[in-house]
Design a protein around this motif. Structure first.
Motif, PDB file in Angstrom:
ATOM      1  N   SER A   1       0.812  -1.212   0.000  1.00 52.60           N
ATOM      2  CA  SER A   1       0.000   0.000   0.000  1.00 52.60           C
ATOM      3  C   SER A   1       0.847   1.264   0.000  1.00 52.60           C
ATOM      4  O   SER A   1       0.301   2.375  -0.024  1.00 52.60           O
ATOM      5  N   SER A   2       2.158   1.114   0.033  1.00 58.66           N
ATOM      6  CA  SER A   2       3.031   2.291   0.018  1.00 58.66           C
ATOM      7  C   SER A   2       3.953   2.319  -1.202  1.00 58.66           C
ATOM      8  O   SER A   2       4.040   3.345  -1.891  1.00 58.66           O
ATOM      9  N   ALA A   3       4.610   1.208  -1.508  1.00 62.75           N
ATOM     10  CA  ALA A   3       5.613   1.212  -2.574  1.00 62.75           C
ATOM     11  C   ALA A   3       5.014   1.475  -3.949  1.00 62.75           C
ATOM     12  O   ALA A   3       5.424   2.404  -4.662  1.00 62.75           O
ATOM     13  N   VAL A   4       4.043   0.669  -4.347  1.00 59.28           N
ATOM     14  CA  VAL A   4       3.510   0.756  -5.714  1.00 59.28           C
ATOM     15  C   VAL A   4       2.737   2.050  -5.951  1.00 59.28           C
ATOM     16  O   VAL A   4       2.981   2.741  -6.956  1.00 59.28           O
ATOM     17  N   PRO A   5       1.800   2.453  -5.072  1.00 59.09           N
ATOM     18  CA  PRO A   5       1.103   3.725  -5.315  1.00 59.09           C
ATOM     19  C   PRO A   5       2.050   4.921  -5.341  1.00 59.09           C
ATOM     20  O   PRO A   5       1.880   5.837  -6.148  1.00 59.09           O
ATOM     21  N   TRP A   6       3.046   4.904  -4.464  1.00 61.19           N
ATOM     22  CA  TRP A   6       4.000   6.019  -4.417  1.00 61.19           C
ATOM     23  C   TRP A   6       4.796   6.108  -5.716  1.00 61.19           C
ATOM     24  O   TRP A   6       4.975   7.204  -6.271  1.00 61.19           O
ATOM     25  N   ALA A   7       5.265   4.979  -6.209  1.00 63.69           N
ATOM     26  CA  ALA A   7       6.016   4.967  -7.470  1.00 63.69           C
ATOM     27  C   ALA A   7       5.131   5.383  -8.644  1.00 63.69           C
ATOM     28  O   ALA A   7       5.568   6.118  -9.541  1.00 63.69           O
ATOM     29  N   THR A   8       3.899   4.912  -8.645  1.00 60.16           N
ATOM     30  CA  THR A   8       2.970   5.261  -9.726  1.00 60.16           C
ATOM     31  C   THR A   8       2.677   6.747  -9.735  1.00 60.16           C
ATOM     32  O   THR A   8       2.664   7.389 -10.802  1.00 60.16           O
ATOM     33  N   GLU A   9       2.441   7.332  -8.575  1.00 61.17           N
ATOM     34  CA  GLU A   9       2.152   8.755  -8.492  1.00 61.17           C
ATOM     35  C   GLU A   9       3.356   9.590  -8.912  1.00 61.17           C
ATOM     36  O   GLU A   9       3.212  10.622  -9.556  1.00 61.17           O
ATOM     37  N   ARG A  10       4.535   9.148  -8.511  1.00 64.22           N
ATOM     38  CA  ARG A  10       5.742   9.882  -8.883  1.00 64.22           C
ATOM     39  C   ARG A  10       5.955   9.839 -10.388  1.00 64.22           C
ATOM     40  O   ARG A  10       6.280  10.842 -11.021  1.00 64.22           O
ATOM     41  N   GLN A  11       5.750   8.653 -10.986  1.00 67.88           N
ATOM     42  CA  GLN A  11       5.996   8.486 -12.419  1.00 67.88           C
ATOM     43  C   GLN A  11       4.931   9.197 -13.265  1.00 67.88           C
ATOM     44  O   GLN A  11       5.236   9.722 -14.344  1.00 67.88           O
TER      45      GLN A  11
ATOM     46  N   LYS B   1       0.361   9.581   3.530  1.00 65.08           N
ATOM     47  CA  LYS B   1       0.715   8.267   2.991  1.00 65.08           C
ATOM     48  C   LYS B   1       0.955   7.273   4.120  1.00 65.08           C
ATOM     49  O   LYS B   1       0.498   6.125   4.074  1.00 65.08           O
ATOM     50  N   LEU B   2       1.665   7.716   5.144  1.00 63.90           N
ATOM     51  CA  LEU B   2       1.954   6.848   6.287  1.00 63.90           C
ATOM     52  C   LEU B   2       0.667   6.459   7.001  1.00 63.90           C
ATOM     53  O   LEU B   2       0.430   5.283   7.299  1.00 63.90           O
ATOM     54  N   GLY B   3      -0.186   7.456   7.254  1.00 64.76           N
ATOM     55  CA  GLY B   3      -1.438   7.185   7.947  1.00 64.76           C
ATOM     56  C   GLY B   3      -2.362   6.276   7.161  1.00 64.76           C
ATOM     57  O   GLY B   3      -3.009   5.390   7.719  1.00 64.76           O
ATOM     58  N   THR B   4      -2.424   6.489   5.826  1.00 69.07           N
ATOM     59  CA  THR B   4      -3.271   5.649   4.983  1.00 69.07           C
ATOM     60  C   THR B   4      -2.770   4.213   4.969  1.00 69.07           C
ATOM     61  O   THR B   4      -3.556   3.267   5.065  1.00 69.07           O
ATOM     62  N   ALA B   5      -1.457   4.060   4.846  1.00 69.00           N
ATOM     63  CA  ALA B   5      -0.882   2.714   4.847  1.00 69.00           C
ATOM     64  C   ALA B   5      -1.145   2.015   6.177  1.00 69.00           C
ATOM     65  O   ALA B   5      -1.454   0.821   6.213  1.00 69.00           O
TER      66      ALA B   5
ATOM     67  N   GLY C   1       3.330  11.889 -12.529  1.00 71.42           N
ATOM     68  CA  GLY C   1       3.317  13.334 -12.350  1.00 71.42           C
ATOM     69  C   GLY C   1       2.346  13.810 -11.285  1.00 71.42           C
ATOM     70  O   GLY C   1       2.279  15.007 -10.988  1.00 71.42           O
ATOM     71  N   TRP C   2       1.588  12.874 -10.693  1.00 68.17           N
ATOM     72  CA  TRP C   2       0.625  13.252  -9.666  1.00 68.17           C
ATOM     73  C   TRP C   2       1.322  13.827  -8.434  1.00 68.17           C
ATOM     74  O   TRP C   2       0.807  14.758  -7.798  1.00 68.17           O
ATOM     75  N   LEU C   3       2.506  13.312  -8.111  1.00 67.09           N
ATOM     76  CA  LEU C   3       3.235  13.835  -6.974  1.00 67.09           C
ATOM     77  C   LEU C   3       3.616  15.293  -7.195  1.00 67.09           C
ATOM     78  O   LEU C   3       3.542  16.110  -6.277  1.00 67.09           O
ATOM     79  N   ARG C   4       4.005  15.645  -8.427  1.00 65.80           N
ATOM     80  CA  ARG C   4       4.330  17.045  -8.726  1.00 65.80           C
ATOM     81  C   ARG C   4       3.100  17.931  -8.596  1.00 65.80           C
ATOM     82  O   ARG C   4       3.179  19.077  -8.166  1.00 65.80           O
ATOM     83  N   GLN C   5       1.939  17.376  -8.974  1.00 68.82           N
ATOM     84  CA  GLN C   5       0.701  18.138  -8.818  1.00 68.82           C
ATOM     85  C   GLN C   5       0.402  18.387  -7.338  1.00 68.82           C
ATOM     86  O   GLN C   5      -0.044  19.479  -6.966  1.00 68.82           O
ATOM     87  N   LEU C   6       0.632  17.385  -6.511  1.00 64.72           N
ATOM     88  CA  LEU C   6       0.393  17.554  -5.081  1.00 64.72           C
ATOM     89  C   LEU C   6       1.321  18.610  -4.489  1.00 64.72           C
ATOM     90  O   LEU C   6       0.944  19.339  -3.561  1.00 64.72           O
ATOM     91  N   GLN C   7       2.528  18.697  -5.020  1.00 63.69           N
ATOM     92  CA  GLN C   7       3.504  19.622  -4.459  1.00 63.69           C
ATOM     93  C   GLN C   7       3.180  21.080  -4.744  1.00 63.69           C
ATOM     94  O   GLN C   7       3.748  21.971  -4.110  1.00 63.69           O
ATOM     95  N   ILE C   8       2.283  21.354  -5.692  1.00 65.51           N
ATOM     96  CA  ILE C   8       1.899  22.740  -5.958  1.00 65.51           C
ATOM     97  C   ILE C   8       0.560  23.082  -5.298  1.00 65.51           C
ATOM     98  O   ILE C   8       0.043  24.179  -5.481  1.00 65.51           O
TER      99      ILE C   8
ATOM    100  N   ILE D   1       1.977  15.430   2.995  1.00 64.45           N
ATOM    101  CA  ILE D   1       1.799  14.404   1.962  1.00 64.45           C
ATOM    102  C   ILE D   1       2.354  13.076   2.455  1.00 64.45           C
ATOM    103  O   ILE D   1       1.705  12.030   2.350  1.00 64.45           O
ATOM    104  N   ILE D   2       3.563  13.114   3.020  1.00 64.70           N
ATOM    105  CA  ILE D   2       4.187  11.895   3.522  1.00 64.70           C
ATOM    106  C   ILE D   2       3.409  11.350   4.727  1.00 64.70           C
ATOM    107  O   ILE D   2       3.188  10.143   4.845  1.00 64.70           O
TER     108      ILE D   2
END
Length: 244
Positions: free
Chosen positions: A68-78, A99-103, A80-87, A95-96
């Motif tokens: 619940s942490s590795a694959v979604p995190w990699a997918t979001e980073r690849q 992710k920790l709480g959800t996992a 571009g969703w992570l960049r969207q969250l950062q703005i 954000i982190i």
């Protein structure tokens, strides 16, 4: 933040692979082994149905933490969703933390389901004074595995993160004695298990159900791995952010 956490949790719960490998598979393994060895006892007179409940609950929680942490995190980073969250107004720490709480939230179904099956199907019975610290320790003890999943997700692509997380998950389960007692494979395997976070994580539960309370050695080892892997996850996240 709460909306983001809700979205993340619902997305994982709709993932069939998550449901099968993380929630159902540990229960199936527990039922198979408990119905074969459950009535036997260990050296201290503790039924193996109780020991196996802890082992399979630990395995399910470990698997849930990483998947619940590795694959979604990699997918979001690849993607571009992570960049969207950062703005967005969400700070990086939030954000982190989300992710920790959800996992950690997604750990509960596999952990609780194995416990329920142990009570209903195997007749496991313990006082509340053992159930509460057992479930709490098994829940909080997943933090280093979530951190490892986030580190993998920050380091690898989405295609590579899933097999890497699965290989790490199986390696930790085997080396940590969640499937087979390390002593079965000799002193070398026991030595390896003694430094594995998965072994000390499960040992937290084994000690509690045996009536010995929480072993401070296990707490310190799990906490130490949480600090090390958490630091690695933070470093790799910052590096991935800079590259993005």
């Amino acid at each position: 933040m709460l909306f983001y956490a809700k979205t993340e949790a619902l997305r994982m719960l709709r993932n069939r692979r998550y449901i099968v490998f993380v929630v159902i598979f540990p229960v199936v393994l527990y039922l198979i082994n408990a119905n074969i060895y459950g009535k036997q006892t260990d050296g201290g007179g503790l039924r193996y149905s109780v020991v196996l409940m802890v082992s399979m609950g630990a395995y399910g929680a470990l698997a849930s933490s990483m998947m619940s942490s590795a694959v979604p995190w990699a997918t979001e980073r690849q993607s571009g969703w992570l960049r969207q969250l950062q703005i967005t107004p969400l700070p990086s720490w939030m954000i982190i933390a989300t992710k920790l709480g959800t996992a950690m939230l997604l750990v509960l179904p596999s952990l609780l389901l194995v416990a329920v099956v142990g009570v209903v199907q195997q007749g496991v019975s313990m006082p509340a004074g053992q159930w509460v610290p057992l479930l709490l320790a098994m829940w909080l003890g997943t933090i280093p595995f979530i951190a490892l999943g986030l580190a993998i997700g920050s380091l690898l692509s989405a295609d590579a993160a899933q097999p890497a997380a699965m290989i790490s998950m199986f390696a930790l389960a085997i080396a940590g004695g969640l499937w087979f007692p390390p002593e079965m494979f000799g002193d070398t395997m026991k030595t390896v298990a003694d430094v594995m976070p998965s072994y000390h994580y499960a040992s937290l539960g084994w000690s509690i159900v045996a009536g010995d309370g929480v072993a401070m050695t296990d707490v310190l080892v799990v906490a130490g791995w949480a600090v090390v892997l958490g630091g690695a996850a933070a470093y790799l996240y910052r590096r991935a952010t800079v590259r993005a």
